[in-house]
Design a protein around this motif. Structure first.
Motif, PDB file in Angstrom:
ATOM      1  N   PRO A  34     -48.894  83.613 101.164  1.00 55.84           N
ATOM      2  CA  PRO A  34     -47.544  83.736 101.734  1.00 55.84           C
ATOM      3  C   PRO A  34     -46.495  84.018 100.669  1.00 55.84           C
ATOM      4  O   PRO A  34     -46.630  83.634  99.507  1.00 55.84           O
ATOM      5  CB  PRO A  34     -47.314  82.369 102.393  1.00 55.84           C
ATOM      6  N   THR A  35     -45.446  84.683 101.080  1.00 59.43           N
ATOM      7  CA  THR A  35     -44.367  85.082 100.176  1.00 59.43           C
ATOM      8  C   THR A  35     -43.752  83.891  99.461  1.00 59.43           C
ATOM      9  O   THR A  35     -43.403  83.973  98.281  1.00 59.43           O
ATOM     10  CB  THR A  35     -43.278  85.822 100.981  1.00 59.43           C
ATOM     11  N   GLU A  36     -43.636  82.775 100.153  1.00 58.07           N
ATOM     12  CA  GLU A  36     -42.887  81.635  99.617  1.00 58.07           C
ATOM     13  C   GLU A  36     -43.500  81.043  98.355  1.00 58.07           C
ATOM     14  O   GLU A  36     -42.815  80.322  97.627  1.00 58.07           O
ATOM     15  CB  GLU A  36     -42.779  80.541 100.677  1.00 58.07           C
ATOM     16  N   VAL A  37     -44.770  81.294  98.072  1.00 58.14           N
ATOM     17  CA  VAL A  37     -45.404  80.700  96.897  1.00 58.14           C
ATOM     18  C   VAL A  37     -45.660  81.740  95.804  1.00 58.14           C
ATOM     19  O   VAL A  37     -46.271  81.421  94.788  1.00 58.14           O
ATOM     20  CB  VAL A  37     -46.724  79.998  97.266  1.00 58.14           C
ATOM     21  N   LEU A  38     -45.203  82.982  95.997  1.00 64.11           N
ATOM     22  CA  LEU A  38     -45.441  84.030  95.011  1.00 64.11           C
ATOM     23  C   LEU A  38     -44.342  84.076  93.962  1.00 64.11           C
ATOM     24  O   LEU A  38     -43.167  83.866  94.269  1.00 64.11           O
ATOM     25  CB  LEU A  38     -45.543  85.393  95.695  1.00 64.11           C
ATOM     26  N   SER A  39     -44.722  84.353  92.724  1.00 58.21           N
ATOM     27  CA  SER A  39     -43.748  84.545  91.659  1.00 58.21           C
ATOM     28  C   SER A  39     -43.589  86.013  91.310  1.00 58.21           C
ATOM     29  O   SER A  39     -42.551  86.435  90.804  1.00 58.21           O
ATOM     30  CB  SER A  39     -44.181  83.790  90.394  1.00 58.21           C
ATOM     31  N   LYS A  40     -44.625  86.817  91.546  1.00 60.95           N
ATOM     32  CA  LYS A  40     -44.560  88.232  91.186  1.00 60.95           C
ATOM     33  C   LYS A  40     -45.579  89.000  92.003  1.00 60.95           C
ATOM     34  O   LYS A  40     -46.554  88.455  92.520  1.00 60.95           O
ATOM     35  CB  LYS A  40     -44.876  88.428  89.705  1.00 60.95           C
ATOM     36  N   ILE A  41     -45.321  90.286  92.135  1.00 60.07           N
ATOM     37  CA  ILE A  41     -46.307  91.241  92.639  1.00 60.07           C
ATOM     38  C   ILE A  41     -46.177  92.478  91.766  1.00 60.07           C
ATOM     39  O   ILE A  41     -45.137  93.137  91.755  1.00 60.07           O
ATOM     40  CB  ILE A  41     -46.066  91.627  94.102  1.00 60.07           C
ATOM     41  N   ASP A  42     -47.204  92.778  91.008  1.00 57.16           N
ATOM     42  CA  ASP A  42     -47.249  94.004  90.226  1.00 57.16           C
ATOM     43  C   ASP A  42     -48.223  94.950  90.899  1.00 57.16           C
ATOM     44  O   ASP A  42     -49.375  94.594  91.144  1.00 57.16           O
ATOM     45  CB  ASP A  42     -47.704  93.732  88.783  1.00 57.16           C
ATOM     46  N   PHE A  43     -47.733  96.153  91.186  1.00 56.51           N
ATOM     47  CA  PHE A  43     -48.551  97.152  91.871  1.00 56.51           C
ATOM     48  C   PHE A  43     -48.737  98.344  90.946  1.00 56.51           C
ATOM     49  O   PHE A  43     -47.775  98.951  90.490  1.00 56.51           O
ATOM     50  CB  PHE A  43     -47.867  97.577  93.174  1.00 56.51           C
ATOM     51  N   TYR A  44     -50.004  98.662  90.643  1.00 57.98           N
ATOM     52  CA  TYR A  44     -50.334  99.775  89.761  1.00 57.98           C
ATOM     53  C   TYR A  44     -51.116 100.808  90.572  1.00 57.98           C
ATOM     54  O   TYR A  44     -52.311 100.634  90.833  1.00 57.98           O
ATOM     55  CB  TYR A  44     -51.184  99.300  88.582  1.00 57.98           C
ATOM     56  N   PRO A  45     -50.477 101.905  90.991  1.00 58.92           N
ATOM     57  CA  PRO A  45     -51.176 102.892  91.823  1.00 58.92           C
ATOM     58  C   PRO A  45     -52.181 103.741  91.053  1.00 58.92           C
ATOM     59  O   PRO A  45     -52.984 104.450  91.661  1.00 58.92           O
ATOM     60  CB  PRO A  45     -50.037 103.752  92.375  1.00 58.92           C
ATOM     61  N   GLY A  46     -52.159 103.693  89.727  1.00 61.43           N
ATOM     62  CA  GLY A  46     -53.099 104.463  88.924  1.00 61.43           C
ATOM     63  C   GLY A  46     -52.797 104.295  87.453  1.00 61.43           C
ATOM     64  O   GLY A  46     -51.777 103.718  87.071  1.00 61.43           O
TER      65      GLY A  46
END
Length: 876
Positions: free
Chosen positions: A306-318
């Motif tokens: 769930p969003t409430e416990v996240l500190s980061k989201i790193d997305f690497y498409p390539g």
């Protein structure tokens, strides 16, 4: 009046020792960071003053190389009126700029604190000739109470009074003679502080004392949070306000990734992540550096964390870093945040999809330990299941999912970069569909269809700064994955027990050279049990329905082992140039082969100040071992090699205004050694080969308005083409999830008084299908053509493809999603209500083709109609 904060103007954050923009803990090598040159007091909101409301506002300030504030963003809100006052005042602040060791100024980001406090005066009877001192001891910049501190209050030439701060950091001294006093406070592990205070008769004076932690091992405690250059060509991040307010996502962080460039729209309720023309299994999701088997619950309505416990989201498409391996598509790296240490906090939310809670705070009786506990369960089965049953639908039970997270963390006071964390998290999904009638053209398939997936992870994380130049990070986890599928008498069960490990040492050899050295591995055992139709035997009719073939039962246990190692350097030979060469080595027991993957990324800043211009490029080799069912007999073929992809990327990032920037990037992926089914099963016992090849080419554009106090939004467009061949002599075909055009436009606006509204519009090329019946709208149809073969023994028809594989594209997809939020803020908590409506104008988007029993007619199958969601949330 708002309290001056020129000495405690920033908040320490997770740090980095990158030489340019990465800041936090920095070696004492002459590097200096922004220091305030003035203090500008904000205007206290009048209504808040009348009501006696106080607040603290944390701002993220972007400081230019000239020391000017070029952007202010709310990091921790104190309320809309306080936020606006703080941001307005911050634009008049001036700083000495950050400077590198050679004296070159550079831009940086700091966290600046404004405290709005109303002076409190306790009036006593005029005849009283004594004063009183009340105070609080805190850790500087964290606003965390410091217990057990020794406070000495001394009047020059008079007696001294000693006090010790309690568990809340408070102390007080009464019956003090009027006059000037010297107050000294000391605490282990902190620098002592001495200040003066004036005591007046009949007045209770209030004082807050903030102690700085001791400086250790020659490391300077820099009070700045910086923007660390990525080790990848493209890293896309989404800020928390954007995550929580993107329409059509119900505030789900990982679903917000689907609105970024390079991400295709999954069909219907598939809940897949399709990145740059790659298959779903080509993209890996990590949680705190440990892989998890899926990213979304059934239907893609919510993510497994769930969003409430996240500190980061790193997305690497390539073109991702050598840190990540065993995937040829993209990477999603999510992090569970640190628990709160400044008291107990909680959240509860209920909407039409699920209910959730979060509770966190310090562990009682400790000073350096904290915890976070959260859980979520869908409750659609409680209201949607009975509705469907009453309507006579085949689905008797709505999907049920739940997930849970528990974090226990130790963070030392003296060295906040160090720490230990234990996490336990997991997910569970189940659905059952009652099929009273056989599936069309599959007479032996009847009964219930069930699917159950689950995973759990018990993870231990440790990080330690070994010196001013070296840092060690380790993660170890054990896990369990489970898949159970049943359809009538057929079934497939897979259970995995796994061990994961990741260890990385980071060392700065020179001011311009940093090395990252790591190993990772996972190993485990797998148990498989299945009853499935066999391949057609010699002499059997080729059009025999799948379900009427002879059944084979399989039960097998096997083990697997995949170790890996990588080396990567971050080089800045020039302040504007950043080079990241690296290499990764992987082994897979299933293939008994080693894969060597060299990679190289580069970034060059053409213009370092506003408007900033950066050119980026990268190339690298990426290998992905075959899946279990492809490489392990009797399902798969022994001796396969890893799938392989060569990534190329070239792009530019450009500031247009201080709020608007644009990123344009072209990409190309050359695919070979792709695992594909063997085209000639009769000539070999092999089921799969490495004869597949192909390519993916395209371009991405992201025009973004950075979040300010009122608005955020972006326009994302992707142009791409994804082509495959099952062999060198085979025909090329487009993959089913190829989508040449993907356009997303979204934005959200704060109107004030707790109201916010936003919208997201998507326009996407339709999916691809292999047609079995001529479409008169686009083809010249031959009415005498035979579309299917009749199988006399079973009495059903088997389709004959009309065109090539994936040769017909479905109509264009488009939908408008709208979200409205209302928040009520109280003194100790807040309440929020939202309405999130997907496909608000109820467009019937086509998801698939459907045929009648003998394949003489066809019609479209449409996806979800308008889908509203209501939610209520409380935070304290």
């Amino acid at each position: 009046m708002p309290a001056p904060t020129d000495k405690n103007a920033t908040l320490p954050a997770k740090t980095s020792d990158a030489p340019a923009k990465g800041v936090g803990k920095a070696a004492a090598t002459g590097v200096s960071f922004p220091k305030p040159l003035n203090y500008v007091a904000p205007v206290y909101p009048e209504q808040a003053r009348r009501e006696g409301v106080e607040a603290v506002v944390l701002l993220k300030l972007d400081i230019s190389a000239r020391g000017e504030v070029i952007r202010a963003e709310v990091y921790r809100s104190g309320g809309q009126a306080f936020d606006e006052a703080a941001k307005l005042a911050s634009t008049k602040l001036r700083f000495s700029p950050a400077r590198k060791a050679d004296g070159t100024p550079f831009a940086a980001r700091i966290v600046y604190r404004y405290k709005f406090a109303i002076e409190e005066v306790e009036v006593v009877k005029p005849k009283v000739t004594w004063g009183r001192l009340e105070g609080r001891v805190e850790i500087a910049r964290l606003e965390v109470p410091l217990a057990g501190a020794e406070v000495v209050i001394k009047k020059p030439g008079g007696k001294s009074v000693a006090r010790r701060s309690d568990g809340q950091g408070r102390f007080d001294a009464s019956e003090l003679e009027p006059g000037k006093y010297e107050v000294t406070v000391k605490a282990d592990g902190h620098q002592p502080l001495t200040t003066n205070v004036q005591i007046a008769a009949g007045v209770a004076s209030r004082l807050t004392l903030r102690l700085n932690p001791d400086v250790d091992e020659g490391v300077i405690d820099v009070l700045v949070e910086g923007v660390r250059p990525p080790r990848e060509v493209t890293r896309r991040t989404i800020e928390r306000r954007e995550i929580e307010r993107i329409p059509g996502t119900s505030g789900d962080a990982l679903r917000s990734i689907q609105s970024l460039p390079g991400v295709a729209r999954p069909p219907g309720l598939a809940g897949l992540l399709l990145v740059r023309g790659s298959a779903p299994q080509d993209t890996q999701t990590f949680v705190d550096g440990i892989g998890v088997p899926l990213i979304y619950h059934f239907g893609g309505l919510s993510s497994v964390i769930p969003t409430e416990v996240l500190s980061k989201i790193d997305f690497y498409p390539g073109n991702f870093s050598a840190r990540y391996g065993r995937r040829q598509g993209g990477i999603v790296d999510a992090g569970i945040r640190d628990p709160a240490t400044d008291g107990y906090h909680g959240m509860a939310q209920l909407d039409l999809i699920d209910a959730r809670f979060v509770f966190e705070g310090p562990i009682p009786g400790t000073e350096e330990w904290s915890f976070l506990a959260s859980g979520r369960r869908s409750w659609m089965d409680a209201w949607l299941g009975p509705v469907l049953e009453e309507a006579g639908a085949g689905v008797t039970t709505a999907p049920v999912y739940y997930d849970y997270q528990l974090v226990v963390q130790h963070r030392p006071k003296k060295q906040k970069e160090d720490g230990f964390r234990m996490s336990f998290y997991g997910s569970d999904d189940a659905i059952e569909i009652l099929n009273n009638d056989p599936i069309p053209n599959e007479p032996a398939l009847s009964g219930s269809l069930g699917l159950h997936t689950a995973f759990q992870r018990l993870q231990f994380g440790y990080q330690k700064r070994l010196s001013s130049k070296g840092r060690f990070v380790a993660d170890l986890a054990v896990g369990r994955d489970e898949i159970e599928f049943s359809l009538g008498s057929l079934f497939f069960d897979l259970e995995l027990y796994q061990l994961f490990g990741r260890y990385e040492y980071q060392h700065r050899f020179l001011p311009w050279m940093k090395g990252n050295f790591g190993i990772d591995m996972f190993r485990g055992v797998a148990g498989v049990a299945a009853r499935l139709p066999s391949a057609p035997s010699p002499g059997q009719a080729p059009n025999q329905p799948f379900s009427t073939r002879n059944l084979s039962e399989i039960q097998q246990d096997t083990s697997y082992y995949q170790p890996g190692a990588y080396t990567e350097f971050e080089l800045t030979p020039h302040p504007r140039l950043r080079l990241v060469p690296g290499v990764r080595l992987d082994y897979a027991r299933a293939t008994e082969r080693w894969d060597v993957n060299p990679r190289f990324n580069a970034r060059f800043t053409v213009i370092d100040d506003f408007p900033k211009t950066t050119i980026k490029a990268g190339a690298g080799l990426y290998s992905q071992p075959p899946q279990f069912q492809e490489a392990v007999p009797p399902f798969g073929t022994k001796g396969l090699r890893s799938n392989r992809a060569l990534h190329f990327g070239l792009g530019v990032e450009q500031d247009i205004t201080k709020q608007i920037d644009i990123s344009v990037e072209g990409f190309y992926k050359l695919l070979d050694q792709q695992v594909v089914p063997n085209a000639d099963r009769s000539s070999s016992l092999s089921t799969y080969t490495n004869d597949g090849q192909g390519y993916v080419a395209g371009a991405e554009v992201l025009l973004k308005y950075k979040p300010d106090e009122h608005f955020f939004g972006w326009l994302a467009y992707t142009l791409s083409r994804s082509v495959r061949q099952n062999g060198p002599e085979e025909e090329e075909f487009l993959v089913p999830f190829d989508q040449p055009h993907i356009l997303t436009v979204l934005g959200s606006y704060r109107f004030g008084r707790g109201w916010e509204a936003g919208a997201r519009f998507r326009l996407v090329s339709g999916g691809l299908q292999t047609p079995h019946v001529c479409n008169p709208k686009i083809d010249s149809c031959d009415e005498t053509r035979i579309n299917a073969l009749y199988h006399g023994a079973s009495g059903v028809y088997t389709a004959i493809p009309f065109g090539a594989v994936s040769s017909e594209r479905l109509p264009l997809f488009h939908a408008l999603d709208v979200r409205v939020d209302k928040t009520w803020k109280f003194k100790a908590w807040k309440l929020a209500f939202y309405v999130d409506i997907q496909n608000i104008y109820n467009h019937e988007n086509v998801e698939a083709l459907r045929y009648n029993f003998n394949y003489t007619e066809r019609q479209y199958t449409t996806g979800l109609p308008i889908l509203p969601s209501l939610g209520l949330r409380g935070d304290f």
